[in-house]
Motif scaffolding. Structure first.
Motif, PDB file in Angstrom:
ATOM      1  N   THR A  47       0.860  -1.169   0.000  1.00  0.00           N
ATOM      2  CA  THR A  47       0.000   0.000   0.000  1.00  0.00           C
ATOM      3  C   THR A  47       0.906   1.232   0.000  1.00  0.00           C
ATOM      4  OG1 THR A  47      -0.068   0.237   2.405  1.00  0.00           O
ATOM      5  CG2 THR A  47      -1.615  -1.330   1.412  1.00  0.00           C
ATOM      6  N   GLU A 150      -6.161   3.293  -2.255  1.00  0.00           N
ATOM      7  CA  GLU A 150      -7.575   3.135  -1.925  1.00  0.00           C
ATOM      8  C   GLU A 150      -8.488   3.348  -3.114  1.00  0.00           C
ATOM      9  OE1 GLU A 150      -8.513   5.580   1.393  1.00  0.00           O
ATOM     10  OE2 GLU A 150      -7.349   4.364   2.821  1.00  0.00           O
ATOM     11  N   ARG A 151      -7.963   3.871  -4.210  1.00  0.00           N
ATOM     12  CA  ARG A 151      -8.795   4.043  -5.397  1.00  0.00           C
ATOM     13  C   ARG A 151      -8.972   2.739  -6.162  1.00  0.00           C
ATOM     14  NH1 ARG A 151      -5.377   8.771  -8.060  1.00  0.00           N
ATOM     15  NH2 ARG A 151      -3.789   7.297  -7.326  1.00  0.00           N
ATOM     16  N   ARG A 153     -10.289  -0.719  -6.853  1.00  0.00           N
ATOM     17  CA  ARG A 153     -11.483  -1.455  -6.414  1.00  0.00           C
ATOM     18  C   ARG A 153     -11.560  -2.876  -6.984  1.00  0.00           C
ATOM     19  NH1 ARG A 153     -11.443   1.874  -3.169  1.00  0.00           N
ATOM     20  NH2 ARG A 153     -13.015   3.429  -2.625  1.00  0.00           N
ATOM     21  N   HIS A 270     -10.313  -2.530   0.355  1.00  0.00           N
ATOM     22  CA  HIS A 270     -11.118  -1.789  -0.607  1.00  0.00           C
ATOM     23  C   HIS A 270     -11.246  -2.515  -1.938  1.00  0.00           C
ATOM     24  CE1 HIS A 270      -7.080  -0.677  -2.052  1.00  0.00           C
ATOM     25  NE2 HIS A 270      -6.808  -0.433  -0.773  1.00  0.00           N
ATOM     26  N   ARG A 297     -15.625  -9.399  -0.170  1.00  0.00           N
ATOM     27  CA  ARG A 297     -14.337  -9.151  -0.818  1.00  0.00           C
ATOM     28  C   ARG A 297     -14.183  -9.934  -2.122  1.00  0.00           C
ATOM     29  NH1 ARG A 297     -10.946  -7.516   3.467  1.00  0.00           N
ATOM     30  NH2 ARG A 297     -12.279  -6.264   4.842  1.00  0.00           N
TER      31      ARG A 297
END
Length: 356
Positions: A47, A150-151, A153, A270, A297
């Motif tokens: 991340t 976090e963008r 998906r 996310h 998920r």
């Protein structure tokens, strides 16, 4: 600076003790012959605030390494990738995003370490520089990390054997031939699968692709070359060590897959994942448990079906073992097909998989 150490164990398994002594003896002989540590790097991930770096320190005869050398290594027959001797407990400096850390590889030469970043990393592929310390001439190698922010998906986790490539892993004798003897260039992609994966990538350009297998890290170079040759989307390999552990003769492949999936879903809450596998081994059961535990998920499960003949050779009785029909989890779409073309047709009916 962060330092990692080998996992402690009060009573190592006998197999691990024997392996360590054999490696120590081989390492002493090779070191006397002038061999020196070299770094073999694997793609990591993370991340913006935390990363996982993967690599291995091996003994190698002194010679300059080059891209051409990597190509030659990828083209070697399978068994030659297992003729390696680790350089255990070496200190290695990692440079990621302007931060420097020093870690120590384990008894088999592996580096598998999670590190915080001093400044947020941008999404996409980021560089890592590794340097093996404590040597007269420190060796250096470059690696890469796939950073998902976090963008992101959408993600894909794919099995390799009999999902992306035809290897017939459930058949012990043929699996051994494919793994240890057959030339890598002779391996075939499962029909339609490269095209399907590229279609998914075109629909989700920022998606993360991960290739999860019970195969050994020794085969990473060959697997990367195969995936590149057939134009599969680039992504980290999630493999396992080959040989004895501190607690037993071999690692559990099923445990490795379940732990890797849990790790990805914990790191990237996310992301909703499409899980690709086949019904020749344990993918159906593994994906079923994951989907039931974390249905929010998992966007879809796609299972490549082996033929009845392949199932019999694999030791399964058709329609009596696990199949995609056994995976029935509310909120999780499940499709099955004999190849990538059939799976593409069925995934086309699942919202948000082949279209953004």
């Amino acid at each position: 600076m962060a330092t990692s150490t080998p996992h402690p164990s009060q009573r190592p398994h006998l197999a691990a003790v024997v392996e360590d002594h054999l490696y120590a003896a081989a390492g002493w002989v090779l070191s006397r012959a002038g061999w020196r540590p070299r770094l073999e790097t694997y793609a990591g991930y993370g991340t913006p605030d935390r990363v996982r770096v993967l690599a291995r320190v091996l003994l190698s005869r002194p010679r300059p390494l080059s891209p051409e050398h990597d190509v030659l290594r990828a083209g070697r027959r399978g068994f030659r990738h297992f003729l390696t001797v680790p350089a255990p407990h070496r200190r290695v400096r990692l440079q990621v995003g302007g931060q420097t850390s020093v870690v120590t590889c384990d008894r088999a030469g592996y580096i598998d370490v999670e590190l915080p970043t001093s400044a947020p990393l941008a999404a996409g592929w980021q560089p890592v520089v590794l340097t093996c310390l404590d040597e007269p001439v420190p060796c250096t190698a470059d690696a890469s990390l796939l950073v998902l922010d976090e963008r992101t998906r959408f993600g894909v986790v794919s099995d390799i054997d009999d999902t992306t490539m035809v290897t017939a892993v459930p058949r012990p004798l043929l699996a051994a031939w494919n793994t240890f003897v057959r030339h890598p260039s002779a391996r075939r992609a499962v029909p339609g699968m490269p095209e399907l994966y590229r279609t998914v990538q075109e629909a989700h350009p920022d998606a993360g692709f991960f290739y999860l297998s019970t195969g050994a890290w020794n085969t990473a170079t060959t697997l990367r070359a195969f995936l590149s040759r057939h134009a599969y989307p680039q992504g980290p390999l999630l493999l396992t060590d080959w040989g004895p552990t501190l607690t037993g003769w071999f690692r559990s492949g099923r445990t490795h897959k379940e732990a890797s999936l849990e790790h990805l879903m914990s790191w990237f809450p996310h992301v909703r994942w499409v899980l690709f596998g086949d019904d020749g081994q344990h993918d159906v059961e593994i994906y079923d448990r994951v989907a039931r535990r974390r249905p929010d998920r998992v966007r879809a499960v796609a299972i490549r079906q082996l033929t009845s003949g392949q199932q019999i050779l694999a030791g399964n009785v058709p329609d009596a073992g696990s199949s995609a029909a056994d995976l029935d989890v509310p909120r999780v779409s499940t499709v099955a097909g004999r190849d990538g073309s059939e799976l593409a047709l069925r995934l086309g009916t699942v919202p948000g998989v082949l279209t953004d």
